[in-house]
Every structure is written in C-alpha cells, then in structure tokens.
Design a protein around this motif. Structure first.
Motif, mmCIF file in Angstrom:
data_model
loop_
_atom_site.group_PDB
_atom_site.id
_atom_site.type_symbol
_atom_site.label_atom_id
_atom_site.label_comp_id
_atom_site.label_asym_id
_atom_site.label_seq_id
_atom_site.Cartn_x
_atom_site.Cartn_y
_atom_site.Cartn_z
ATOM 1 N N LEU A 1 -2.378 2.379 3.703
ATOM 2 C CA LEU A 1 -3.297 2.162 2.585
ATOM 3 C C LEU A 1 -3.503 0.702 2.193
ATOM 4 N N SER A 2 -2.851 -0.226 2.856
ATOM 5 C CA SER A 2 -2.970 -1.630 2.472
ATOM 6 C C SER A 2 -3.547 -2.441 3.625
ATOM 7 N N TYR A 3 -4.739 -3.026 3.410
ATOM 8 C CA TYR A 3 -5.429 -3.770 4.471
ATOM 9 C C TYR A 3 -5.931 -5.109 3.950
ATOM 10 N N PRO A 4 -6.071 -6.101 4.868
ATOM 11 C CA PRO A 4 -5.811 -6.007 6.309
ATOM 12 C C PRO A 4 -4.330 -6.129 6.636
ATOM 13 N N THR B 1 -0.308 2.979 -2.942
ATOM 14 C CA THR B 1 0.405 1.772 -2.551
ATOM 15 C C THR B 1 1.402 1.435 -3.651
ATOM 16 N N ASP B 2 2.379 0.637 -3.318
ATOM 17 C CA ASP B 2 3.467 0.357 -4.259
ATOM 18 C C ASP B 2 3.147 -0.858 -5.135
ATOM 19 N N TYR B 3 2.071 -0.722 -5.904
ATOM 20 C CA TYR B 3 1.687 -1.736 -6.884
ATOM 21 C C TYR B 3 1.533 -1.055 -8.235
ATOM 22 N N ASP B 4 1.908 -1.753 -9.288
ATOM 23 C CA ASP B 4 1.821 -1.157 -10.619
ATOM 24 C C ASP B 4 0.432 -0.591 -10.892
ATOM 25 N N ARG B 5 -0.607 -1.371 -10.544
ATOM 26 C CA ARG B 5 -1.973 -0.973 -10.910
ATOM 27 C C ARG B 5 -2.447 0.269 -10.161
ATOM 28 N N THR B 6 -1.998 0.455 -8.919
ATOM 29 C CA THR B 6 -2.424 1.648 -8.177
ATOM 30 C C THR B 6 -1.598 2.868 -8.589
ATOM 31 N N LEU B 7 -0.327 2.660 -8.837
ATOM 32 C CA LEU B 7 0.518 3.759 -9.310
ATOM 33 C C LEU B 7 0.045 4.254 -10.679
ATOM 34 N N MET B 8 -0.253 3.322 -11.570
ATOM 35 C CA MET B 8 -0.708 3.696 -12.915
ATOM 36 C C MET B 8 -2.096 4.326 -12.878
ATOM 37 N N LEU C 1 -5.931 19.261 -1.929
ATOM 38 C CA LEU C 1 -6.406 17.934 -2.305
ATOM 39 C C LEU C 1 -5.405 16.861 -1.896
ATOM 40 N N MET C 2 -5.897 15.872 -1.135
ATOM 41 C CA MET C 2 -5.117 14.681 -0.827
ATOM 42 C C MET C 2 -5.718 13.534 -1.630
ATOM 43 N N MET C 3 -4.924 12.947 -2.517
ATOM 44 C CA MET C 3 -5.389 11.862 -3.378
ATOM 45 C C MET C 3 -4.726 10.566 -2.940
ATOM 46 N N LEU C 4 -5.533 9.531 -2.664
ATOM 47 C CA LEU C 4 -5.032 8.249 -2.192
ATOM 48 C C LEU C 4 -5.455 7.161 -3.171
ATOM 49 N N PRO D 1 7.589 1.125 0.135
ATOM 50 C CA PRO D 1 7.621 -0.306 -0.162
ATOM 51 C C PRO D 1 6.488 -1.044 0.561
ATOM 52 N N PRO D 2 5.963 -2.127 -0.042
ATOM 53 C CA PRO D 2 4.842 -2.859 0.575
ATOM 54 C C PRO D 2 5.082 -3.276 2.022
ATOM 55 N N ASN D 3 6.311 -3.652 2.363
ATOM 56 C CA ASN D 3 6.580 -4.088 3.737
ATOM 57 C C ASN D 3 6.614 -2.935 4.734
ATOM 58 N N GLU D 4 6.551 -1.701 4.230
ATOM 59 C CA GLU D 4 6.509 -0.534 5.111
ATOM 60 C C GLU D 4 5.140 0.147 5.086
#
Length: 409
Positions: free
Chosen positions: A144-147, A97-104, A274-277, A137-140
């Motif tokens: 991976l982003s719920y709900p 997801t497009d958040y600093d914490r998940t990207l890092m 391997l698919m990493m999410l 982008p989060p709006n797209e």
C-alpha cells in the motif's frame, strides 16, 4: 392490438428485470486516501512551525475525520442490503499503512460504516464501537505504500524518465520559477520532483486559513499545482508506464485481481464481502496508473477507488469500477481500456495481466543486455588499444634496430 403491445412491454420488462436480478454483487474492494491533514513538513522560511498544528506534522485533522466519517456513511448507504446492518467481523477486512493519518482515517470511516445498534452498543453515551484495522511496519509494507524504492530497475527507469523530452521541456520552462521558489523558501534545492513539498505545505496552510506569505500569489499556487501533478506522472507514467506499473502499482493490482478471481467462485464458507484499504494519494495513483485510468490529477483527501465484483446465475462474473473524488457527487464509473463498463472477469484478468509481474524481484534486476553491450564495447576498445600499443612498440623497436644497423655500416 393495444393489449398485444401492453403484453409485449410487460414481457420485455419482466425479462429485463430478471436480467438485472441475475447480476448480484459478491465482493467489493475500496481503496481510499486519508483525509485532510497537517503538512508533512515546513520549509525553512515558513512562518508556521510544527507547534502551530494541534497534533504536529503529518496528522489527520478534525476535517479529515469528518471526511472519512461521511465516506463511511456513504458506503453504508451504497451497500445497504449487501453488508449486514451491524458489524460482523467475517464480512469486512481493513488494512492500512502504518501512519497515524491512515489508521485514524480507517477508524473514522468505520465509525460511519458500522454505527453500533442493539447489542453492539457497549455504553449508552457513545455511538461507536471498536473495529480492527490491520497494518505492518513501514519497512515491511509492500502492498500500500508507493513508490517502493527497493528496485534497481525502477531507479534506472526514473533516470531514463529524466532524460525524456517532456521532462526536459517542463524543467526548462519552469527553471526561473523553481529558482524563485528556492530563494523564497530558503530550500537548498527545488526541482520538478521535489517542489511538491512546498505546494503541499502551502495547500495545507490555505485549507486551515493560515495567511500565506506575500510571494504566494494565485499564479504561484497554480504553477506549483501543475508541478505537483506532473510529479505523479513522472513517478508512475510519462515514460514506460506499463513497466513502471509492473514494479510498483501492479503489486496491489495483482493482489486485487487474485482476490477477485478467488471470490468469483461461490463458496458457502466464504463470508468476506468488503476489503477496505486505507492509504495515500500515491497509492491511488499507483493503482490507477496500472489500470491505465489515472486522470492526471492528485487524488483529493478521502478519494475512493471502488472495485465491485458481480456474479451471474450462469456462473460468469464481471467487474465494475467507480471513483469518488468529490463528496458532493456520486462516484463516477471508470472504464478499463479495452473492456465494457461491466467488464467480464476473464477480460479484466487478461487486460490487466501485462501490468502485473510474475516475478518482480527478477524484473527489478538491471537489464543485462545493455550492460553486456557496454562491457563488450569496453573490452573491444581496450583490446584494440593494447594491439595498437603493441604495434607502435614493435614499429619503434624495428626502427631502432634499423638505425643501429645503418650506424654500424
């Protein structure tokens, strides 16, 4: 007699060994929550502000970086001999997801999974190499982003959930406690669904050795933790869980099942292994709820749901799942209800199908059955009222005419 027994044991061992050898790992999907982070926000009376955190709110901490470095090393150890020792771009695909914490978190994880060696070392004083992490982008974001909040039917289901007996009982039982939290935090509103943010802030502060206010006792934290866990049940379960899954986590499950089915067929040109999410606690819960294996607890930092696809020499395939929610312990197996631990792929597809929508946009529309019922009743009532009014008018008109005639006589 002894030699015959030895021969039997040797033969049995050989057969069992052959059976094990026939089942070969072909493809892996790992979904994990980001690592330790700073709070999402502060409540009004919180003694700590955003400036009290090294990178501000919502950011991965150094502890979170270490957690994912360790998870990456664990994955390197688990899949040694399956993944290439050095990074090959065709073998792994990383999505976040497009958040600093998940990207890092994904980047720290990859540092543990693929430490450079030999020709991949591009500078001698750095044991790290850049590996692509893909995002939108989060709006797209729809995977991976719920709900997801783009679904009128899900909104309707949530309203119905709030009218269930269990929801009402928890709300009533914690009414005074929620009022206490509201008064102490200065928030305008605290309810069963929103109080998680207070727990999150206090939990993050406690993990980073920040002194809690006097009102935050172990009993208070225990109640907040319960309500935090209950909120996950409200969002993804508690009421019509399977339908909620079809509109939420079933989207991710459907993508995973599609990939498993595709990867089950041997293809010499297919190199992906391997698919990493990299995502959030709600993502892990959404997936596990759609699989009906959610344990009711918030996934801890760096929690990892593993799905492994195995191929058999006879052409069949099977799926095994594991959950790593404690870095001090090996991941434990997750059994899909209605299937074996090593679940045949065709059974995995069949059992999960009810949680996967074929047309989510259509299912997200409000059910017309109930709407039409209300409409018919409303129209019927209006017609009856109009008829009644017409009858009253006719009656009054007749009465007036009769009185006029009697007066004339």
């Amino acid at each position: 007699m002894v030699s015959s027994a030895v021969l039997f044991v040797f033969t049995l061992s050989s057969v069992c060994g052959l059976a094990v050898a026939e089942r070969k790992l072909a493809y892996v999907t790992v979904l994990f929550r980001h690592g330790d982070r700073s709070p999402i926000k502060a409540y009004p009376t919180d003694p700590y502000r955003e400036s009290d955190w090294p990178q501000g709110f919502e950011q991965l901490s150094q502890e979170g970086m270490r957690q994912h470095l360790d998870l990456g090393k664990f994955l390197r150890s688990r899949y040694k001999g399956f993944l290439n020792d050095s990074y090959i771009r065709h073998e792994v695909l990383v999505r976040s997801t497009d958040y600093d914490r998940t990207l890092m978190s994904a980047e720290a994880n990859l540092a543990g999974l693929y430490p450079p060696s030999g020709r991949q070392i591009f500078t001698l004083d750095l044991k790290w190499q850049p590996i692509p992490v893909h995002t939108v982008p989060p709006n797209e974001e729809r995977l991976l982003s719920y709900p997801l909040k783009d679904c009128p039917r899900y909104t309707q289901l949530m309203n119905e959930t709030r009218h269930t007996e269990e929801f009402a009982n928890v709300t009533a039982a914690y009414k005074d406690f929620l009022e206490l939290v509201r008064n102490k935090t200065g928030l305008n509103k605290t309810d069963v669904e929103s109080v998680w943010s207070v727990y999150d802030t206090l939990f993050c502060e406690s993990r980073h050795n920040k002194t809690a206010p006097e009102w935050v006792t172990p009993d208070v934290m225990g109640k907040l933790q319960f309500l935090n866990a209950f909120a996950f049940q409200v969002i993804f379960g508690l009421y019509k869980q399977q339908e909620k899954s079809r509109l939420q986590g079933g989207i991710l499950l459907g993508e995973i099942v599609k990939n498993l089915t595709k990867m089950a067929a041997p293809d010499p040109k297919q190199q992906l292994k391997l698919m990493m999410l990299s995502a959030h606690d709600t993502t892990v819960v959404a997936l596990q709820a759609s699989l009906n294996v959610f344990n009711g607890l918030q996934p801890p930092y760096a929690a990892c749901h593993i799905i492994e696809l195995y191929r058999e020499d006879n052409g069949s395939a099977s799926v095994s799942m594991f959950y790593r929610n404690d870095s001090a312990k090996d991941p434990y197996p997750l059994q899909l209800p209605g299937c074996a631990l090593d679940c045949p792929l065709e059974d995995f597809v069949r059992i999960t199908k009810p949680s996967i929508s074929d047309d989510r946009d259509k299912e997200c529309q409000l059910h017309l059955k109930g709407f039409m019922k209300v409409l018919i009743i409303t129209v019927s009532v209006v017609i009856c009222l109009l008829i009644l009014i017409a009858c009253v008018c006719c009656f009054r008109k007749c009465c007036c005419r009769k009185l006029n005639q009697e007066g004339g006589d």
